[in-house]
Design a protein around this motif. Structure first.
Motif, PDB file in Angstrom:
ATOM      1  N   ASP A  33      11.355   4.284   1.064  1.00 49.77           N
ATOM      2  CA  ASP A  33      11.265   4.206  -0.305  1.00 49.77           C
ATOM      3  C   ASP A  33      10.956   2.737  -0.692  1.00 49.77           C
ATOM      4  OD1 ASP A  33      11.488   4.332  -2.984  1.00 49.77           O
ATOM      5  OD2 ASP A  33      13.789   5.363  -2.934  1.00 49.77           O
ATOM      6  N   LEU A  34       9.835   2.386  -1.352  1.00 45.71           N
ATOM      7  CA  LEU A  34       9.631   1.207  -1.900  1.00 45.71           C
ATOM      8  C   LEU A  34       9.810   0.916  -3.152  1.00 45.71           C
ATOM      9  CD1 LEU A  34       6.214   0.839   0.337  1.00 45.71           C
ATOM     10  CD2 LEU A  34       8.580   0.285   0.859  1.00 45.71           C
ATOM     11  N   ASP A  35       9.939   1.796  -3.994  1.00 41.15           N
ATOM     12  CA  ASP A  35      10.226   1.621  -5.418  1.00 41.15           C
ATOM     13  C   ASP A  35      11.404   2.298  -6.243  1.00 41.15           C
ATOM     14  OD1 ASP A  35       9.768   4.278  -5.583  1.00 41.15           O
ATOM     15  OD2 ASP A  35       8.098   4.562  -6.891  1.00 41.15           O
ATOM     16  N   GLY A  36      12.191   2.405  -5.165  1.00 38.81           N
ATOM     17  CA  GLY A  36      13.746   2.995  -5.424  1.00 38.81           C
ATOM     18  C   GLY A  36      13.775   4.304  -6.255  1.00 38.81           C
ATOM     19  N   ARG A  37      12.292   4.986  -6.166  1.00 40.08           N
ATOM     20  CA  ARG A  37      12.458   6.410  -7.008  1.00 40.08           C
ATOM     21  C   ARG A  37      11.600   7.263  -5.997  1.00 40.08           C
ATOM     22  NH1 ARG A  37      10.830   2.687 -10.687  1.00 40.08           N
ATOM     23  NH2 ARG A  37       8.521   3.059 -10.239  1.00 40.08           N
ATOM     24  N   SER A  38      11.818   6.988  -4.588  1.00 42.97           N
ATOM     25  CA  SER A  38      11.257   7.844  -3.476  1.00 42.97           C
ATOM     26  C   SER A  38       9.909   7.575  -3.569  1.00 42.97           C
ATOM     27  CB  SER A  38      11.715   9.427  -3.691  1.00 42.97           C
ATOM     28  OG  SER A  38      13.069   9.358  -3.624  1.00 42.97           O
ATOM     29  N   GLY A  39       9.271   6.742  -3.805  1.00 43.36           N
ATOM     30  CA  GLY A  39       7.818   6.522  -3.796  1.00 43.36           C
ATOM     31  C   GLY A  39       7.798   5.638  -2.386  1.00 43.36           C
ATOM     32  N   THR A  40       6.667   6.334  -1.667  1.00 43.50           N
ATOM     33  CA  THR A  40       6.407   5.764  -0.281  1.00 43.50           C
ATOM     34  C   THR A  40       5.241   4.962  -0.236  1.00 43.50           C
ATOM     35  OG1 THR A  40       5.319   7.811   0.295  1.00 43.50           O
ATOM     36  CG2 THR A  40       7.776   7.395   0.641  1.00 43.50           C
ATOM     37  N   SER A  41       4.447   4.828  -1.405  1.00 47.61           N
ATOM     38  CA  SER A  41       3.399   4.000  -1.552  1.00 47.61           C
ATOM     39  C   SER A  41       3.262   3.162  -2.979  1.00 47.61           C
ATOM     40  CB  SER A  41       1.930   4.996  -1.170  1.00 47.61           C
ATOM     41  OG  SER A  41       0.804   4.273  -1.266  1.00 47.61           O
ATOM     42  N   ILE A  42       2.856   1.812  -2.893  1.00 47.60           N
ATOM     43  CA  ILE A  42       2.809   1.139  -3.943  1.00 47.60           C
ATOM     44  C   ILE A  42       1.577   0.275  -3.900  1.00 47.60           C
ATOM     45  CG2 ILE A  42       5.451   0.835  -4.202  1.00 47.60           C
ATOM     46  CD1 ILE A  42       5.062  -1.891  -2.953  1.00 47.60           C
ATOM     47  N   ALA A  43       1.155  -0.127  -5.135  1.00 45.31           N
ATOM     48  CA  ALA A  43       0.006  -0.759  -5.277  1.00 45.31           C
ATOM     49  C   ALA A  43       0.152  -2.215  -5.042  1.00 45.31           C
ATOM     50  CB  ALA A  43      -0.505  -0.540  -6.860  1.00 45.31           C
ATOM     51  N   VAL A  44      -1.010  -2.640  -4.302  1.00 50.06           N
ATOM     52  CA  VAL A  44      -0.768  -4.168  -4.009  1.00 50.06           C
ATOM     53  C   VAL A  44      -1.991  -4.919  -4.887  1.00 50.06           C
ATOM     54  CG1 VAL A  44      -0.996  -6.041  -2.311  1.00 50.06           C
ATOM     55  CG2 VAL A  44       0.000  -4.029  -1.866  1.00 50.06           C
ATOM     56  N   LEU A  45      -1.773  -5.980  -5.724  1.00 50.17           N
ATOM     57  CA  LEU A  45      -3.286  -6.530  -6.534  1.00 50.17           C
ATOM     58  C   LEU A  45      -3.710  -7.580  -5.579  1.00 50.17           C
ATOM     59  CD1 LEU A  45      -1.440  -6.962 -10.031  1.00 50.17           C
ATOM     60  CD2 LEU A  45      -3.007  -5.230  -9.084  1.00 50.17           C
ATOM     61  N   SER A  46      -5.005  -7.586  -5.637  1.00 48.89           N
ATOM     62  CA  SER A  46      -5.699  -8.715  -4.758  1.00 48.89           C
ATOM     63  C   SER A  46      -5.245 -10.013  -4.933  1.00 48.89           C
ATOM     64  CB  SER A  46      -7.054  -8.454  -4.991  1.00 48.89           C
ATOM     65  OG  SER A  46      -7.998  -9.371  -4.028  1.00 48.89           O
ATOM     66  N   GLY A  47      -4.911 -10.852  -3.837  1.00 47.85           N
ATOM     67  CA  GLY A  47      -4.303 -12.100  -3.976  1.00 47.85           C
ATOM     68  C   GLY A  47      -2.862 -12.297  -4.545  1.00 47.85           C
ATOM     69  N   GLN A  48      -2.224 -11.304  -4.772  1.00 51.04           N
ATOM     70  CA  GLN A  48      -0.748 -11.303  -5.026  1.00 51.04           C
ATOM     71  C   GLN A  48       0.056 -10.597  -4.205  1.00 51.04           C
ATOM     72  OE1 GLN A  48      -0.032 -10.120  -9.309  1.00 51.04           O
ATOM     73  NE2 GLN A  48      -2.181 -10.565  -9.856  1.00 51.04           N
ATOM     74  N   GLU A  49       1.358 -11.301  -4.135  1.00 47.63           N
ATOM     75  CA  GLU A  49       2.262 -10.830  -3.164  1.00 47.63           C
ATOM     76  C   GLU A  49       2.815  -9.469  -3.542  1.00 47.63           C
ATOM     77  OE1 GLU A  49       6.323 -13.093  -1.253  1.00 47.63           O
ATOM     78  OE2 GLU A  49       6.025 -13.154  -3.474  1.00 47.63           O
ATOM     79  N   SER A  50       3.015  -8.615  -2.636  1.00 41.84           N
ATOM     80  CA  SER A  50       3.449  -7.347  -2.608  1.00 41.84           C
ATOM     81  C   SER A  50       4.857  -7.364  -3.131  1.00 41.84           C
ATOM     82  CB  SER A  50       3.228  -6.522  -1.389  1.00 41.84           C
ATOM     83  OG  SER A  50       4.191  -6.980  -0.316  1.00 41.84           O
ATOM     84  N   ALA A  51       5.522  -6.194  -3.347  1.00 44.33           N
ATOM     85  CA  ALA A  51       6.739  -5.857  -3.369  1.00 44.33           C
ATOM     86  C   ALA A  51       7.376  -5.948  -2.176  1.00 44.33           C
ATOM     87  CB  ALA A  51       6.901  -4.396  -4.078  1.00 44.33           C
ATOM     88  N   ALA A  52       8.590  -6.181  -2.042  1.00 41.85           N
ATOM     89  CA  ALA A  52       9.428  -6.484  -0.909  1.00 41.85           C
ATOM     90  C   ALA A  52       9.679  -5.033  -0.079  1.00 41.85           C
ATOM     91  CB  ALA A  52      10.807  -7.227  -1.112  1.00 41.85           C
ATOM     92  N   VAL A  53       9.487  -5.212   1.194  1.00 45.55           N
ATOM     93  CA  VAL A  53       9.914  -4.089   2.181  1.00 45.55           C
ATOM     94  C   VAL A  53      11.040  -4.365   2.823  1.00 45.55           C
ATOM     95  CG1 VAL A  53       9.071  -2.598   4.198  1.00 45.55           C
ATOM     96  CG2 VAL A  53       7.400  -3.651   2.259  1.00 45.55           C
ATOM     97  N   PRO A  54      12.111  -3.510   2.717  1.00 41.77           N
ATOM     98  CA  PRO A  54      13.616  -3.768   3.517  1.00 41.77           C
ATOM     99  C   PRO A  54      13.146  -3.588   5.075  1.00 41.77           C
ATOM    100  CG  PRO A  54      13.526  -1.610   2.499  1.00 41.77           C
ATOM    101  CD  PRO A  54      12.193  -2.165   2.093  1.00 41.77           C
ATOM    102  N   LEU A  55      13.939  -4.715   5.691  1.00 39.40           N
ATOM    103  CA  LEU A  55      13.625  -4.524   7.401  1.00 39.40           C
ATOM    104  C   LEU A  55      14.879  -4.263   8.080  1.00 39.40           C
ATOM    105  CD1 LEU A  55      11.584  -7.879   7.779  1.00 39.40           C
ATOM    106  CD2 LEU A  55      10.690  -5.609   7.537  1.00 39.40           C
ATOM    107  N   ALA A  56      14.829  -3.119   8.589  1.00 31.21           N
ATOM    108  CA  ALA A  56      16.216  -2.799   9.689  1.00 31.21           C
ATOM    109  C   ALA A  56      16.051  -3.573  10.916  1.00 31.21           C
ATOM    110  CB  ALA A  56      16.164  -1.463   9.713  1.00 31.21           C
ATOM    111  N   VAL A  57      17.065  -3.815  11.753  1.00 32.95           N
ATOM    112  CA  VAL A  57      17.009  -4.059  13.009  1.00 32.95           C
ATOM    113  C   VAL A  57      16.107  -3.302  13.924  1.00 32.95           C
ATOM    114  CG1 VAL A  57      18.241  -4.546  14.978  1.00 32.95           C
ATOM    115  CG2 VAL A  57      19.023  -5.317  12.935  1.00 32.95           C
ATOM    116  N   GLY A  58      14.927  -3.773  14.354  1.00 32.63           N
ATOM    117  CA  GLY A  58      13.868  -3.020  15.063  1.00 32.63           C
ATOM    118  C   GLY A  58      12.429  -3.346  14.617  1.00 32.63           C
ATOM    119  N   THR A  59      11.836  -2.242  14.807  1.00 26.55           N
ATOM    120  CA  THR A  59      10.217  -2.512  14.170  1.00 26.55           C
ATOM    121  C   THR A  59       9.955  -1.606  12.867  1.00 26.55           C
ATOM    122  OG1 THR A  59       9.666  -2.839  16.635  1.00 26.55           O
ATOM    123  CG2 THR A  59       7.879  -2.202  14.996  1.00 26.55           C
ATOM    124  N   THR A  60       9.859  -2.283  11.803  1.00 22.04           N
ATOM    125  CA  THR A  60       9.091  -1.792  10.755  1.00 22.04           C
ATOM    126  C   THR A  60       7.884  -1.846  10.581  1.00 22.04           C
ATOM    127  OG1 THR A  60      11.236  -2.012   9.619  1.00 22.04           O
ATOM    128  CG2 THR A  60       9.433  -1.613   7.989  1.00 22.04           C
TER     129      THR A  60
END
Length: 726
Positions: free
Chosen positions: A266-293
């Motif tokens: 969930d990337l937007d806090g509302r069960s959204g699994t895909s979010i827009a990325v604007l060209s040249g701009q930093e994306s929203a943050a993705v949480p990292l668990a121990v292991g491979t994300t």
């Protein structure tokens, strides 16, 4: 961590490459507005006082120049007006006249004039503008006067140049406008404009390439913009990552998704699994668990169908053999246990590496951790799963030296580089007054609570910021995780498979591990009987035996051998003892019988049956599991015409028993033999029988004095009294 801003920003409709500016409201106060707009099928006209700006067409193609004529229609010379081109944020199909990737520009004025421009708000509309104002006066209109017109004449050419950007943008809109000579207000231009359509014949691009790609995970990490799959390793302390990507083609769009252990995040806090990325701009943050994300960037070309993907595996290291985590700020280092247990007090050490004012110390939780966050402060935006809300930890009042003034609350910060997605953080913080000398240290205590109803390990963060800092973002950008381990605990106790003298007790355990203790007693005041099992999974099952029938038992379970903490209780009542109601014999023959034993409360106990001939001294015993109200036994090899005694009991020693008896049938016998219907060569022989029992009767005959017999036999039905032979 990605860079963040605390405040929400007012947003306008975006266009690729717009410049962010500080906007001021323009007003054309102090001018007498005498303007208007006219159009025909082939031209457009804007008027300002005695001036008209006429463009030969309301459209211009990319790469072409639209030549418009500015004319003074007065019988006297007049100052040249302001000439401008505009674009409006309310037009989704706007052609940019200001900012990056400009679509339309004013040609170099002839004679020369300075072109200026900017972006400003007019009400709720963001207006981009480019304008100039010729100095001097325009000559009189020769058709309106008999005076010979002198230089510079009454008209000039205004050139508008449309750029060629190779983007398939269909038709875009911009505006030509006039304002009074010397005016600076954009509102005047906004209210005196005519639209022009910018057309192109470009085909939609299939370009999905990137010009750059980078990862931010604790630090900026370069990535290949051409590889479809790549990997980066990050430290345990890094808990989230962002991507920054620039598409080569200006109309390509990008989305970001992420997964861990094949589960979409969930990337937007509302069960959204895909979010827009604007060209040249930093994306929203993705949480990292121990292991491979796995972060997957999908690029969709301008044509809407061609796509390309870039997968970035971010491998977050485990804690390994490390037992502590550290965070530093302003010459101070805070060292804490990397893992702490619930229902304990965690102690951290804050050490000064130089002489400076004591820093701000904080504990924080993040909405990015979902239900696994250990709540530090009330979080009304993303409520805890427990509606009544319960803090999981707090800064202790046992700080050394004492500190009782704590500040707590929650705040919202942008997620990574996003300007629309937020994370909610609960926090509690304090700082000691005064200055620390280099090498000095103090203890920071954290009270860890144990909400038994919440299962699973949880995470929170410790953070440092400079002394007297009152915000949140610096703390969030400088925090490290601590794992809050749940203690093994009994959650419920339930009895099952209850019988008269035995029962099973199932204990549901949270985070099972170690030894689980169980004790039981009769009633509420009997002597406890203790037992234990190694808890490796839940539920943990205990088998109790030697109980007393029809008796209530109290039972308690705890991981504490002394049963002083974490005790869960239950009770049960054993069943009535199984008993024999009756014993009866059926299907009796001369050598067999079927015995039916009626029982009460059989509960799968062993039922015993024994038999012997009346007057005998030796019993023959057999047994069966009693699982229903009737149990049958088959007896064989009995003696005909004999009375048998029966005893049935659930006690193998037959101390309590139920008795019965039966008699086997007599053996079959021949009462008489007679001959009848005698002829010279034949006779009918009638054999009279008793108790035939479906057996065979044998008959043999021979001539008197002969030595050999002729034998024949017949089966005699149980109901028959004789058999005939011919």
């Amino acid at each position: 961590m990605g860079r963040r801003h605390v405040a929400r920003l007012r947003s306008a409709r975006p266009h690729v490459g717009w410049l962010g500016v500080a906007a001021v409201l323009a007003a054309g106060i102090g001018f007498l507005l005498l303007g208007g707009v006219a159009s025909s099928s082939s031209s457009i006209t804007v008027t300002q006082g005695d001036f008209t700006l006429t463009c030969p067409a309301g459209t211009v193609a990319e790469g072409a120049t639209l030549s418009c004529t500015l004319t003074n229609t007065s019988a006297e010379a007049k100052p040249w007006p302001v000439v401008a081109i505009l674009h409006l944020s309310t037009d989704d199909d706007r052609a940019l006249v200001r900012g990056a990737s400009i679509d339309v520009t004013l040609g170099t004025p002839s004679p020369a004039a300075t072109i200026d421009g900017g972006v400003t708000w007019i009400g709720d509309t963001l207006v981009g503008y480019s304008r100039f104002d010729w100095s001097g006066d325009a000559g009189a209109d020769p058709t309106q006067t008999t005076t010979t017109a002198g230089a510079p004449g009454n008209s000039r050419t205004v050139s508008i140049v449309a750029s060629q950007d190779s983007l398939d943008e269909d038709s875009e809109k911009f505006y030509v406008a006039l304002g009074p000579d010397g005016s600076k207000g954009v509102g005047i231009l906004y209210n005196n404009k005519a639209s022009v359509t910018l057309t192109d014949d470009d085909s939609a691009s299939a370009d999905v390439s990137l010009s750059s790609l980078s990862l931010f995970a604790g630090q900026s990490l370069a990535l290949s913009s051409t590889e479809a799959s790549q990997s980066k390793n990050v430290a345990y302390e890094v808990t989230e990552a962002t991507l920054t990507a620039a598409a080569t083609h200006g109309e390509a769009t990008m989305t970001l998704s992420a997964s861990f252990n094949s589960t979409d995040l969930d990337l937007d806090g509302r069960s959204g699994t895909s979010i827009a990325v604007l060209s040249g701009q930093e994306s929203a943050a993705v949480p990292l668990a121990v292991g491979t994300t796995t972060l997957t960037l999908t690029v969709t070309a301008e044509d809407g169908s061609t796509t390309g993907t870039h997968a970035v595996e971010v491998v977050r290291a485990g804690l390994g053999t490390a037992s502590t985590v550290t965070v530093s700020a302003g010459g101070f280092t805070l060292t804490c246990p990397a893992e702490v247990a619930k229902a304990t007090v965690a102690e951290c050490t804050l050490r000064a590496n130089r002489t400076a004012k004591w820093p701000v110390v904080a504990v924080i939780h993040s909405s990015a951790d979902g239900d696994s966050r250990a709540l530090v402060a009330e979080d009304p935006i993303i409520p805890d799963t427990d509606p009544s809300y319960s803090q999981d930890l707090a800064l202790s009042h046992q700080q050394q030296p004492a500190r009782t003034a704590f500040y707590h609350g929650y705040g919202e910060l942008f997620s990574g580089g996003s300007r629309s997605l937020y994370r909610t953080y609960g926090y509690e913080k304090f700082d000691w007054p005064g200055t620390a000398s280099s090498g000095s240290s103090r203890k920071v205590a954290i009270d860890l609570r144990d909400n038994v109803e919440n299962s699973g390990d949880e995470v929170f963060y410790v953070a440092l910021a400079p002394s007297d800092y009152t915000g949140l973002s610096k703390l969030v950008d400088n925090m490290v995780p601590i794992l809050l381990k749940e203690l093994p605990a009994a959650r419920s106790v339930a009895a099952q498979s209850i019988k008269s003298t035995s029962a099973e007790v199932a204990v549901q355990a949270r985070n099972p591990g170690g030894t689980l203790h169980l004790r039981y007693r009769t009633g509420t005041s009997g002597t406890w009987t203790d037992t234990s099992e190694t808890a490796t999974s839940s539920p943990v099952t205990f088998s109790l035996s030697g109980l007393t029938a029809e008796t209530q038992y109290q039972v308690q379970a705890s991981f504490d051998e002394d049963f002083s903490t974490g005790v869960k209780s239950g009770s049960f009542t054993t069943l009535q003892a199984p008993s024999v109601s009756s014993v009866s014999a059926g299907s009796v023959t001369k050598t067999s019988a079927t015995i039916t034993v009626a029982v009460a409360n059989p509960e799968g106990s062993t039922l015993y049956l024994r038999h012997q001939a009346d007057g005998a001294t030796t019993w023959t015993t057999t047994s069966k599991t009693a699982s229903s109200s009737q149990v049958t036994f088959s007896l064989s090899s009995l003696t005909a015409g004999t009375e048998y005694d029966l005893e049935a009991s659930f006690d193998s020693g037959f101390s309590t028993k139920t008795t019965a008896s039966f008699t086997t049938l007599q053996a079959p016998s021949v009462s008489s033999v007679s001959a009848g219907s005698i002829t010279q060569t034949a006779a009918t022989i009638t054999v009279t029988v008793a108790n035939p029992d479906g057996t065979s009767v044998n008959l043999r005959h021979r001539a008197d004095g002969a030595t050999n017999w002729t034998t024949t036999s017949k089966t005699v039905a149980a109901s028959a009294t004789s058999a005939q032979f011919s």
